[in-house]
Write an enzyme that holds these catalytic residues in place. Structure first.
Site, mmCIF file in Angstrom:
data_model
loop_
_atom_site.group_PDB
_atom_site.id
_atom_site.type_symbol
_atom_site.label_atom_id
_atom_site.label_comp_id
_atom_site.label_asym_id
_atom_site.label_seq_id
_atom_site.Cartn_x
_atom_site.Cartn_y
_atom_site.Cartn_z
ATOM 1 N N GLY A 293 22.607 66.235 65.008
ATOM 2 C CA GLY A 293 21.250 65.850 65.348
ATOM 3 C C GLY A 293 20.248 66.980 65.280
ATOM 4 O O GLY A 293 19.120 66.787 64.814
ATOM 5 N N ASN B 254 17.615 60.473 76.386
ATOM 6 C CA ASN B 254 19.007 60.803 76.677
ATOM 7 C C ASN B 254 19.309 60.861 78.173
ATOM 8 O O ASN B 254 20.439 60.638 78.594
ATOM 9 C CB ASN B 254 19.398 62.124 76.014
ATOM 10 C CG ASN B 254 18.382 63.213 76.257
ATOM 11 O OD1 ASN B 254 17.238 63.118 75.820
ATOM 12 N ND2 ASN B 254 18.794 64.276 76.934
ATOM 13 N N GLN C 285 20.867 59.030 70.540
ATOM 14 C CA GLN C 285 21.413 58.425 71.749
ATOM 15 C C GLN C 285 21.535 56.908 71.639
ATOM 16 O O GLN C 285 22.300 56.280 72.383
ATOM 17 C CB GLN C 285 20.531 58.798 72.946
ATOM 18 C CG GLN C 285 21.220 58.746 74.279
ATOM 19 C CD GLN C 285 22.424 59.665 74.366
ATOM 20 O OE1 GLN C 285 23.561 59.199 74.390
ATOM 21 N NE2 GLN C 285 22.190 60.965 74.399
ATOM 22 N N HIS D 185 28.712 62.838 67.253
ATOM 23 C CA HIS D 185 29.503 62.933 68.487
ATOM 24 C C HIS D 185 28.996 62.020 69.595
ATOM 25 O O HIS D 185 29.614 61.908 70.656
ATOM 26 C CB HIS D 185 29.576 64.388 68.972
ATOM 27 C CG HIS D 185 28.333 64.898 69.633
ATOM 28 N ND1 HIS D 185 28.239 65.065 70.988
ATOM 29 C CD2 HIS D 185 27.145 65.283 69.123
ATOM 30 C CE1 HIS D 185 27.050 65.549 71.299
ATOM 31 N NE2 HIS D 185 26.364 65.686 70.169
ATOM 32 N N THR E 175 28.779 72.528 50.144
ATOM 33 C CA THR E 175 29.883 71.639 49.797
ATOM 34 C C THR E 175 30.101 70.618 50.916
ATOM 35 O O THR E 175 30.140 70.969 52.094
ATOM 36 C CB THR E 175 31.169 72.442 49.564
ATOM 37 O OG1 THR E 175 30.926 73.394 48.530
ATOM 38 C CG2 THR E 175 32.315 71.534 49.157
ATOM 39 N N CYS F 279 20.526 74.779 88.521
ATOM 40 C CA CYS F 279 20.505 75.587 89.734
ATOM 41 C C CYS F 279 20.453 77.067 89.362
ATOM 42 O O CYS F 279 21.332 77.571 88.666
ATOM 43 C CB CYS F 279 21.734 75.294 90.583
ATOM 44 S SG CYS F 279 21.713 76.121 92.193
#
Length: 371
Positions: free
Chosen positions: A69, A149, A177, A199, A235, A320
């Site tokens: 992406g 997302n 997403q 993925h 390639t 955090c």
């Protein structure tokens, strides 16, 4: 481990693993080679391209394979900026985009491009009228994500597509997403570019695709030989190309399966039964990805909630640093109050989530005494 972080990444589907295997073990030829092994892999790549195209209703020659992406998004933004620089240097996007859009926009800003970041409403949704109001004579590209997302909120892409067409402006949507979760038809949406990340759809990490409408020409991000219709040199990654093709074929087969949405709704009802007004859904209640629940545990810290949920994989958009929790930029753009935003946890379900998993998470949430 109960995995509820499918928006972050997905496991590789078994059918996808099987189609990859022959190209790992036997058919290793270069698709550009003029011999049997080359022909074999060339045919496999083109079949995969067709499978991806079939999922979004386009011609196979309009699909370019990429590394994912981020590359697809960079290719659109930088490639369009280069080709269209004589027309203008204005780009329109939103405040809730993925960093794979926001950071290339910031990069282009350093090179003299002007970027307008449109606001969103309390549901995290862009108003198409705001997009139209932001258009200028020098606007060369509009890029708005198909769904967010973090919250799962679906954007009015079809409406924006009509506006882009009216003003003859190129339009891109990052659908990473959304692919495989909701139906997507590029002709219906009137987009010129569409990003796919493997993925997110049960293919391996490191493979993606970019839809480019056939009459459009942009500058390649990677220069070299004439691979991918001279739009992306290198390639071909045959193993991952066939994986993405099969993943898209499976996704098309499963689009009418409502079981994940039903399980997500069951989870949300369970949370409401336990916590009532102590939680808040971030995002649109209806116009949302069928697998996504961004839930704020009001007055709590989302990171601490996750820490206590042992054996559960979910995520939070907060971070955090030195003991202080920073609020997700998406929730900040939605103007979610601080005491609500800091308690946000994103649960995203997938094909391998079971009702037993959800019941167990609900029990765990009861046990850690968040009420």
């Amino acid at each position: 481990m109960i995995y509820l972080d499918y928006n972050a990444t997905t496991p590789i589907e078994e059918r996808v693993k099987k189609v990859m295997k022959p190209y790992i073990e036997d058919y290793f030829g270069n698709p550009s080679s003029n011999h049997e092994l080359g022909y074999k892999t060339k045919t496999a790549v083109e079949n995969a391209r067709r499978q991806v195209a079939d999922l979004i209703n386009c011609d196979s020659e309009e699909i370019i394979f990429t590394s994912g992406g981020s590359e697809s998004n960079n290719m659109v933004l930088k490639g369009t900026a280069y080709i269209k620089s004589k027309k203008g240097k204005h780009i329109i996007t939103s405040k809730i985009e993925h960093p794979a859009i926001l950071n290339p926009c910031r990069f282009l800003s350093k090179s003299g491009y002007d970027v307008t970041y449109v606001s969103v409403d309390k549901y995290g949704m862009v108003n198409a009228k705001d997009i139209e109001d932001a258009i200028r004579e020098d606007t060369i590209l509009i890029t708005i994500m198909h769904s967010n997302n973090e919250t799962g909120t679906l954007q009015p892409i079809k409406e924006i597509g009509k506006i882009a067409e009216k003003y003859n402006i190129l339009f891109h949507t990052d659908a990473s997403q959304s692919i495989g979760k909701v139906p997507i038809n590029v002709e219906d949406l009137k987009v010129d570019f569409l990003t796919i990340a493997g993925h997110k759809v049960y293919a391996p990490k490191g493979i993606g695709a970019l839809y480019i409408r056939k009459e459009i020409n942009i500058e390649p991000l990677i220069h070299g030989a004439s691979h991918e219709s001279s739009k992306r040199a290198g390639t071909e990654n045959v193993i991952f190309d066939v994986a993405l093709g099969e993943a898209c074929a499976i996704a098309k087969e499963k689009l009418k399966d409502n079981s994940i949405k039903e399980l997500t709704d069951y989870f949300y009802k369970g949370l409401l039964n336990i916590f009532g007004h102590g939680i808040r859904l971030n995002g649109h209640e209806v116009k949302r990805l069928p697998n996504t629940l961004n839930i704020s545990f009001i007055g709590k810290d989302g990171i601490q909630v996750l820490d206590k949920l042992e054996g559960v994989a979910a995520s939070t958009g907060s971070a955090c640093h030195s003991g202080l929790t920073s609020i997700s930029p998406v929730l900040r753009a939605m103007k979610v109050p601080d005491d609500v935003a800091t308690g946000a946890v994103r649960f995203s379900l997938g094909r391998y989530t079971s009702k037993e998993d959800i019941d167990m998470v609900l029990e765990k949430l009861k046990d850690i005494n968040l009420i």
